[in-house]
Design a protein around this motif. Structure first.
Motif, PDB file in Angstrom:
ATOM      1  N   SER A  32       0.819  -1.208   0.000  1.00  0.00           N
ATOM      2  CA  SER A  32       0.000   0.000   0.000  1.00  0.00           C
ATOM      3  C   SER A  32       0.858   1.265   0.000  1.00  0.00           C
ATOM      4  O   SER A  32       2.032   1.241   0.389  1.00  0.00           O
ATOM      5  CB  SER A  32      -0.939   0.005   1.206  1.00  0.00           C
ATOM      6  OG  SER A  32      -0.196  -0.061   2.404  1.00  0.00           O
ATOM      7  N   VAL A  33       0.252   2.331  -0.419  1.00  0.00           N
ATOM      8  CA  VAL A  33       0.940   3.616  -0.506  1.00  0.00           C
ATOM      9  C   VAL A  33       1.438   4.035   0.873  1.00  0.00           C
ATOM     10  O   VAL A  33       0.725   3.944   1.875  1.00  0.00           O
ATOM     11  CB  VAL A  33       0.004   4.690  -1.084  1.00  0.00           C
ATOM     12  CG1 VAL A  33       0.624   6.082  -0.966  1.00  0.00           C
ATOM     13  CG2 VAL A  33      -0.297   4.390  -2.551  1.00  0.00           C
ATOM     14  N   HIS A  34       2.684   4.503   0.925  1.00  0.00           N
ATOM     15  CA  HIS A  34       3.317   4.903   2.177  1.00  0.00           C
ATOM     16  C   HIS A  34       4.364   5.973   1.883  1.00  0.00           C
ATOM     17  O   HIS A  34       4.635   6.289   0.725  1.00  0.00           O
ATOM     18  CB  HIS A  34       3.971   3.693   2.856  1.00  0.00           C
ATOM     19  CG  HIS A  34       5.059   3.078   2.033  1.00  0.00           C
ATOM     20  ND1 HIS A  34       4.802   2.183   1.004  1.00  0.00           N
ATOM     21  CD2 HIS A  34       6.413   3.241   2.057  1.00  0.00           C
ATOM     22  CE1 HIS A  34       5.940   1.806   0.444  1.00  0.00           C
ATOM     23  NE2 HIS A  34       6.931   2.448   1.063  1.00  0.00           N
ATOM     24  N   SER A  35       4.957   6.499   2.922  1.00  0.00           N
ATOM     25  CA  SER A  35       6.076   7.422   2.754  1.00  0.00           C
ATOM     26  C   SER A  35       7.095   7.145   3.851  1.00  0.00           C
ATOM     27  O   SER A  35       6.856   6.336   4.748  1.00  0.00           O
ATOM     28  CB  SER A  35       5.615   8.886   2.803  1.00  0.00           C
ATOM     29  OG  SER A  35       5.114   9.210   4.085  1.00  0.00           O
ATOM     30  N   HIS A  36       8.251   7.804   3.763  1.00  0.00           N
ATOM     31  CA  HIS A  36       9.333   7.604   4.731  1.00  0.00           C
ATOM     32  C   HIS A  36       9.575   8.922   5.464  1.00  0.00           C
ATOM     33  O   HIS A  36       9.821   9.928   4.826  1.00  0.00           O
ATOM     34  CB  HIS A  36      10.618   7.171   4.021  1.00  0.00           C
ATOM     35  CG  HIS A  36      10.405   6.137   2.966  1.00  0.00           C
ATOM     36  ND1 HIS A  36      11.086   6.147   1.765  1.00  0.00           N
ATOM     37  CD2 HIS A  36       9.592   5.056   2.920  1.00  0.00           C
ATOM     38  CE1 HIS A  36      10.701   5.125   1.024  1.00  0.00           C
ATOM     39  NE2 HIS A  36       9.784   4.452   1.698  1.00  0.00           N
ATOM     40  N   ARG A  37       9.533   8.870   6.767  1.00  0.00           N
ATOM     41  CA  ARG A  37       9.660  10.108   7.529  1.00  0.00           C
ATOM     42  C   ARG A  37      11.089  10.649   7.549  1.00  0.00           C
ATOM     43  O   ARG A  37      11.329  11.834   7.423  1.00  0.00           O
ATOM     44  CB  ARG A  37       9.186   9.903   8.979  1.00  0.00           C
ATOM     45  CG  ARG A  37       9.155  11.208   9.781  1.00  0.00           C
ATOM     46  CD  ARG A  37       8.762  10.963  11.234  1.00  0.00           C
ATOM     47  NE  ARG A  37       7.499  10.267  11.348  1.00  0.00           N
ATOM     48  CZ  ARG A  37       6.305  10.840  11.234  1.00  0.00           C
ATOM     49  NH1 ARG A  37       6.226  12.143  10.972  1.00  0.00           N
ATOM     50  NH2 ARG A  37       5.199  10.147  11.358  1.00  0.00           N
ATOM     51  N   ASP A  38      12.051   9.752   7.730  1.00  0.00           N
ATOM     52  CA  ASP A  38      13.414  10.222   8.026  1.00  0.00           C
ATOM     53  C   ASP A  38      14.493   9.495   7.249  1.00  0.00           C
ATOM     54  O   ASP A  38      15.631   9.419   7.682  1.00  0.00           O
ATOM     55  CB  ASP A  38      13.689  10.096   9.532  1.00  0.00           C
ATOM     56  CG  ASP A  38      13.540   8.649  10.024  1.00  0.00           C
ATOM     57  OD1 ASP A  38      13.067   7.784   9.262  1.00  0.00           O
ATOM     58  OD2 ASP A  38      13.922   8.383  11.182  1.00  0.00           O
ATOM     59  N   PHE A  39      14.153   8.958   6.081  1.00  0.00           N
ATOM     60  CA  PHE A  39      15.169   8.279   5.278  1.00  0.00           C
ATOM     61  C   PHE A  39      14.781   8.261   3.808  1.00  0.00           C
ATOM     62  O   PHE A  39      13.625   8.467   3.445  1.00  0.00           O
ATOM     63  CB  PHE A  39      15.395   6.847   5.781  1.00  0.00           C
ATOM     64  CG  PHE A  39      14.207   5.917   5.615  1.00  0.00           C
ATOM     65  CD1 PHE A  39      14.080   5.101   4.498  1.00  0.00           C
ATOM     66  CD2 PHE A  39      13.218   5.846   6.589  1.00  0.00           C
ATOM     67  CE1 PHE A  39      12.993   4.232   4.351  1.00  0.00           C
ATOM     68  CE2 PHE A  39      12.135   4.991   6.467  1.00  0.00           C
ATOM     69  CZ  PHE A  39      12.017   4.187   5.336  1.00  0.00           C
ATOM     70  N   SER A  40      15.778   8.045   2.975  1.00  0.00           N
ATOM     71  CA  SER A  40      15.571   7.834   1.543  1.00  0.00           C
ATOM     72  C   SER A  40      15.769   6.360   1.240  1.00  0.00           C
ATOM     73  O   SER A  40      16.308   5.606   2.060  1.00  0.00           O
ATOM     74  CB  SER A  40      16.559   8.673   0.728  1.00  0.00           C
ATOM     75  OG  SER A  40      16.314  10.050   0.901  1.00  0.00           O
ATOM     76  N   GLU A  41      15.359   5.956   0.047  1.00  0.00           N
ATOM     77  CA  GLU A  41      15.406   4.536  -0.305  1.00  0.00           C
ATOM     78  C   GLU A  41      15.900   4.364  -1.743  1.00  0.00           C
ATOM     79  O   GLU A  41      15.341   4.957  -2.668  1.00  0.00           O
ATOM     80  CB  GLU A  41      14.000   3.951  -0.154  1.00  0.00           C
ATOM     81  CG  GLU A  41      13.874   2.463  -0.360  1.00  0.00           C
ATOM     82  CD  GLU A  41      12.455   1.995  -0.072  1.00  0.00           C
ATOM     83  OE1 GLU A  41      12.209   1.450   1.017  1.00  0.00           O
ATOM     84  OE2 GLU A  41      11.578   2.213  -0.936  1.00  0.00           O
ATOM     85  N   LEU A  42      16.959   3.589  -1.884  1.00  0.00           N
ATOM     86  CA  LEU A  42      17.452   3.201  -3.204  1.00  0.00           C
ATOM     87  C   LEU A  42      16.918   1.811  -3.491  1.00  0.00           C
ATOM     88  O   LEU A  42      17.116   0.888  -2.692  1.00  0.00           O
ATOM     89  CB  LEU A  42      18.976   3.196  -3.226  1.00  0.00           C
ATOM     90  CG  LEU A  42      19.656   2.589  -4.463  1.00  0.00           C
ATOM     91  CD1 LEU A  42      19.334   3.391  -5.717  1.00  0.00           C
ATOM     92  CD2 LEU A  42      21.160   2.490  -4.261  1.00  0.00           C
ATOM     93  N   THR A  43      16.221   1.648  -4.605  1.00  0.00           N
ATOM     94  CA  THR A  43      15.594   0.368  -4.942  1.00  0.00           C
ATOM     95  C   THR A  43      16.140  -0.176  -6.247  1.00  0.00           C
ATOM     96  O   THR A  43      16.237   0.549  -7.241  1.00  0.00           O
ATOM     97  CB  THR A  43      14.062   0.517  -5.043  1.00  0.00           C
ATOM     98  OG1 THR A  43      13.551   0.958  -3.787  1.00  0.00           O
ATOM     99  CG2 THR A  43      13.412  -0.801  -5.417  1.00  0.00           C
ATOM    100  N   ILE A  44      16.487  -1.465  -6.237  1.00  0.00           N
ATOM    101  CA  ILE A  44      16.896  -2.184  -7.448  1.00  0.00           C
ATOM    102  C   ILE A  44      15.919  -3.325  -7.642  1.00  0.00           C
ATOM    103  O   ILE A  44      15.728  -4.157  -6.743  1.00  0.00           O
ATOM    104  CB  ILE A  44      18.336  -2.744  -7.324  1.00  0.00           C
ATOM    105  CG1 ILE A  44      19.341  -1.618  -7.062  1.00  0.00           C
ATOM    106  CG2 ILE A  44      18.722  -3.510  -8.589  1.00  0.00           C
ATOM    107  CD1 ILE A  44      19.741  -1.490  -5.610  1.00  0.00           C
TER     108      ILE A  44
END
Length: 291
Positions: A32-44
């Motif tokens: 489900s749709v979400h967000s990150h409060r205090d971090f970034s995300e690199l996705t492969i």
């Protein structure tokens, strides 16, 4: 998209001294749709495909694609099919990427800042896509990182930090090379080239007109994208680089404040003092004494 979860990095790792987490994930169902409060995300994306929802945009993503999602972005996955990914979660400030020459790589600026901003605000659907050999190279690098994170042997934080930096350099170089074959990549890369130009030429007088021409945008559109991406104007960005450089000269040399100001690109001392105090909350002299 009204109700969505906001994740914090502490839900994945309890080590507040090392704000970094890596995991392999298989999504048989939608996320489900979400967000990150205090971090970034690199996705492969390691296998399969899914519909990636970013804010109000939907796009198909598949094996070999690489992207960054920053903390203020709502996203999720729908219609997953054999969908397996590697997520690398991190706090950007911890790694202080601006300190290194990676910040002067146009591919890095394009992938890390420009593309996520365009996807979020301008319905941009371009994605970095790895070729077969590139995918195997990146997969091998993240396998090493994932293994180190699991085993947590002595010195693993230092090794993971170096491996993470190596990974960012590798994918930034690939982004640059692949852009020549993908028209969708030209847009963020041209903007990234402007940022690297600023990073290299910050001592010179750089006008918005000159920068927007280099990016291939009208001044109005250039300013809009720049502020959305970096949360400051080009002038503020240039001044931030200049003050950062001034601080390093104040720490490392005995040059006069006037000489340092001119070396950084400031031609007006009162303006230099005002900008320095705004950024550092003290005068250059007090900064030098505080070191």
């Amino acid at each position: 998209m009204e109700n969505f979860k906001v994740y914090e990095l502490s839900e994945f790792t309890s080590d507040s001294d090392f704000p970094f987490f890596i995991q392999y994930g298989r999504h048989e169902d939608s996320l489900s749709v979400h967000s990150h409060r205090d971090f970034s995300e690199l996705t492969i994306v390691l296998s399969g495909e899914a519909c990636h929802v970013v804010e109000d945009e939907k796009m198909t993503i598949k094996k070999g694609e690489v992207f960054i999602v920053h903390g203020d972005t709502k996203h999720g996955y729908l219609d997953t099919h054999n969908f397996r990914i590697c997520n690398i979660m991190f706090r950007e400030k911890y790694f202080n990427l601006r300190k290194y020459d990676i910040s002067r790589m146009s591919g890095f600026q394009a992938l890390f800042y420009i593309e996520p901003g365009l996807v979020k605000n301008h319905h941009f659907t371009g994605r970095m896509s790895l070729g077969k050999e590139e995918f195997e190279k990146i997969k091998a690098e993240i396998d090493v990182m994932n293994n180190e994170y699991k085993l947590k042997k002595e010195g693993y934080k230092t090794l993971l930090t170096s491996k993470f930096m190596e990974l960012l350099v590798t994918i930034s170089r690939i982004y640059r090379l692949n852009s020549d074959e993908n028209e969708k990549k030209i847009l963020p890369l041209k903007f990234g080239e402007v940022i690297t130009w600023i990073e290299k030429k910050f001592r010179q007088d750089l006008s918005v007109e000159e920068l927007s021409k280099k990016a291939g945008y009208s001044q109005r559109h250039f300013l809009r994208i720049f502020k959305e991406t970096y949360h400051m104007t080009p002038t503020e960005y240039i001044n931030a680089i200049r003050i950062e450089y001034a601080c390093s000269r104040l720490r490392e040399t005995e040059e006069s404040v006037t000489d340092i100001a001119y070396e950084c690109g400031f031609r007006n001392m009162s303006y230099f003092y005002r900008v320095f105090k705004e950024k550092m909350s003290m005068t250059p002299q007090k900064y030098r004494k505080s070191i």
